[in-house]
Design an enzyme around this catalytic site. Sequence first.
Site, mmCIF file in Angstrom:
data_model
loop_
_atom_site.group_PDB
_atom_site.id
_atom_site.type_symbol
_atom_site.label_atom_id
_atom_site.label_comp_id
_atom_site.label_asym_id
_atom_site.label_seq_id
_atom_site.Cartn_x
_atom_site.Cartn_y
_atom_site.Cartn_z
ATOM 1 N N GLU A 1 42.161 41.119 36.631
ATOM 2 C CA GLU A 1 40.801 40.716 36.970
ATOM 3 C C GLU A 1 40.533 40.739 38.474
ATOM 4 O O GLU A 1 39.381 40.816 38.897
ATOM 5 C CB GLU A 1 40.506 39.321 36.404
ATOM 6 C CG GLU A 1 41.390 38.212 36.951
ATOM 7 C CD GLU A 1 41.063 36.861 36.316
ATOM 8 O OE1 GLU A 1 40.077 36.793 35.554
ATOM 9 O OE2 GLU A 1 41.782 35.895 36.584
ATOM 10 N N ILE B 1 49.359 30.250 34.005
ATOM 11 C CA ILE B 1 49.652 31.511 33.327
ATOM 12 C C ILE B 1 49.728 32.666 34.322
ATOM 13 O O ILE B 1 50.268 33.725 34.001
ATOM 14 C CB ILE B 1 48.608 31.830 32.236
ATOM 15 C CG1 ILE B 1 47.238 32.139 32.850
ATOM 16 C CG2 ILE B 1 48.524 30.710 31.222
ATOM 17 C CD1 ILE B 1 46.256 32.732 31.865
ATOM 18 N N ASP B 2 49.204 32.478 35.536
ATOM 19 C CA ASP B 2 49.117 33.583 36.500
ATOM 20 C C ASP B 2 50.457 33.945 37.124
ATOM 21 O O ASP B 2 50.619 35.050 37.640
ATOM 22 C CB ASP B 2 48.134 33.232 37.625
ATOM 23 C CG ASP B 2 46.742 32.914 37.103
ATOM 24 O OD1 ASP B 2 46.394 33.444 36.030
ATOM 25 O OD2 ASP B 2 46.012 32.141 37.754
ATOM 26 N N CYS C 1 38.743 18.878 39.612
ATOM 27 C CA CYS C 1 38.091 17.701 40.195
ATOM 28 C C CYS C 1 37.586 17.990 41.604
ATOM 29 O O CYS C 1 38.379 18.221 42.522
ATOM 30 C CB CYS C 1 39.071 16.529 40.207
ATOM 31 S SG CYS C 1 38.413 15.031 40.959
ATOM 32 N N ARG D 1 41.242 56.660 20.550
ATOM 33 C CA ARG D 1 40.446 56.014 21.583
ATOM 34 C C ARG D 1 41.276 55.667 22.812
ATOM 35 O O ARG D 1 42.499 55.562 22.755
ATOM 36 C CB ARG D 1 39.800 54.737 21.039
ATOM 37 C CG ARG D 1 38.596 55.004 20.157
ATOM 38 C CD ARG D 1 37.957 53.722 19.681
ATOM 39 N NE ARG D 1 36.743 54.014 18.932
ATOM 40 C CZ ARG D 1 36.334 53.366 17.856
ATOM 41 N NH1 ARG D 1 37.059 52.358 17.390
ATOM 42 N NH2 ARG D 1 35.220 53.692 17.245
ATOM 43 N N GLY E 1 44.711 36.427 35.771
ATOM 44 C CA GLY E 1 45.693 36.411 36.843
ATOM 45 C C GLY E 1 45.082 36.200 38.214
ATOM 46 O O GLY E 1 45.804 36.151 39.213
#
Length: 781
Positions: free
Chosen positions: A266, A167-168, A91, A203, A211
């Site tokens: 990230e 979640i972080d 908000c 691979r 985060g």
Amino acid sequence: MATWMEGKYVARGQFTGECIAVLTSGGDAQGMNAAVRAVVRMGIYCGCRVFFIREGYQGLVDGGQNIQEASWADVSGILQLGGTKIGSARCMDFRERYGRLKAAENLVKNQITNLVVIGGDGSLTGANLFRAEWSSLLEELVTSNKISAESAKQFHRLNIVGLVGSIDNDFCGTDMTIGADSALHRIIEATDAISTTAHSHQRCFILEVMGRHCGYLALVASMACEADWVFIPEMPPTDDWREKLCHKLRMNREHGQRVNIIMVAEGAIDRACKPITCEIVKNLIVSELQLDTRITVLGHVQRGGSPSAFDRILGSRMGAEAVLALMDADRDPNLPSCVISLDGNQAVRVPLVKCVDRTRQVAEAMKACDFDHAVELRGTSFMNNLATYIKLSKIEQPRQSVMSSENNLRIGIVNVGAPACGINAVIRGFTRLGITKGYKVIGIHEGFSGLVKGDASEIQWADVRGWVGMGGSMLGTRRDTPNGLGIDKVAAKFKELKLSGLLIIGGFEAYECMIELVEGREKYPELCIPMAMVPATISNNVPGTDFSLGCDTALNEITSVLDKIKQSALGTKRRVFVVETMGGYCGYLATMSALAGGADAAYIFEEPFTIDDLREDVVHLRAKIDDNVKRGLVLRADMLINTITSEFIHQLYAQEGQGIFDCRCNVLGHMQQGDRPSPFDRSLGTKFASKAIDWLDEQINANIVQILQSIHQTFMLYINWYCTSSDNLFKYSLELREHTDFVHRLPKEEWWLSLRPLMRIMAKHDSLYESESIMAGTDRK
């Protein structure tokens, strides 16, 4: 044993007439619904009127239909759902004073002065500002004739309690935030799936995890999936990280590793505070190593899915405590607004202002590139995880000549008791750290019975590759104890194998083995070597520790099955399920899965009950299902009074419920041991391994002469760790004997028993609840 502060007893209807509102704000997190459910039901239990504020702060600003009174039934069936039932939004209006002015007006008009805010650091920072401005907002509303002076006087104080839903796991003052554990589950599920295809094609996968500016998710996930490298904001790599990364990947491939996993948070940066992206890492690997490299951005998958058992229980505990904290604040104007936090395994109340300030300091430290200070501010839990990762990241497979040296001392490792997820993580970490320290690690197969048969061999570096994510026990395990097999035979094998130390992994049987080995030292000098034990059993019945390896995985397995069982009742309707869990005489699994699964009752050995109690529960369920609730769920631990079996309870419920509901019985059995370990069990097993090898190495080096000469000496023997956020502490095994019920294989004190009233209250029973939280400072994290 764990020490708990006593709180206040709370009875039904104790706070009749009070009004409470609850909102969820910012990014959603799994477990928010559990917290909302607990706030509503504990509030109603206490006699309060409880209101939903839908769509977060935006709903608070807009008012109208966004503020609705909640009923008990409104939160039925939401415990297992991800996201938030009442909606969330970011908000912009609330960031401005005019928005907060409208929010204050809406609260006063609805006679609400107690507010539970569930959200991340931004949401709780906004809540802190809102409370600080409350008096001036009311004055302005009176001046503009939006509210009367009488209303301003009546509602002059705003009480706010925060629950950290993110979640972080980036909020200072709590060890775990609601949603972080579930996000780890999503990351590990994805990583396990990716690893299979990566193995097929040899691979390298680069995974970007969420985060923001906190590396918790990437850090713990990297330990839980044996990642080759991790990039997190709090620990930027050295300037030569490109060379080191390529060297490590090259070495791992040369030693036969087919898969490489790299975790990138990230917000990852280098020492110059420049971003390190997945593309940068991929281009480096492709150009320098020519590996087939792919990028996977997990994104919002990490926010989704059903909450883990841990997040359901955490949300329920925090939601209930939030209501009681508000009621305390309403009666004592000197109490500050607080955040309900988790310190180790105890709920605590931490001043909101201090939490917000400390979280702001982390951001400032990161901006100033003061990374050491940022890590310190993150708290001891984060520091312990980081220290374990750093230790593991520095090790690499030694040269063959070093590994095969005849001068290497030998440390044994053995499993005792039933299999439990997380055991293999201990073996892997212990083996590789032990080899790095110069030891030969001797794997004893099939427990002490395998030792007596001579079934022992050296574990090589490559043998334990990929073990962190495997369930069961790769070494094999048995329940036989030294006395049962003949302690003289065990001592002879100790001498034959030339063991300088021993690690035992297991449950109550392993605990008994440790005591028998100590008692045998007086007669057999070969047993006078340092020994340590890691508690590993789904029953969670080992004295001296709050959590054993495997019990978190088992809880999640049971909770998942309970969700499916409850789902089946939606079609048939009016059905009660009786479910039997494992655990022996210990009711941990039954109680905690009942809390996580929304059960109506859980019958356990530690809390005696009679036929009359069963009848009362049947009456409760009849009334509940008559009130349009579609299903009921009752749990029973597998070892109770012999005459009150699961089948007896099933028949009693079926008979007494005739015409109202029918009844079915389910015995879950060995599926509770799980398939693949949960993230918690993987990371805890790795940390246990690190602590164990460090302590054994210290004891061996301090007594090297005596060990080599086989001098009779009783070394201090440690049993396991009381798992707290602040540290992993050792306990003497012989000291723990007085705290043990050997007949029923139980600790005499069990911390989780205090949560049973909460489980009953959430199921609409009358129960006397005891507040567990205490006021604490932010330095606890």
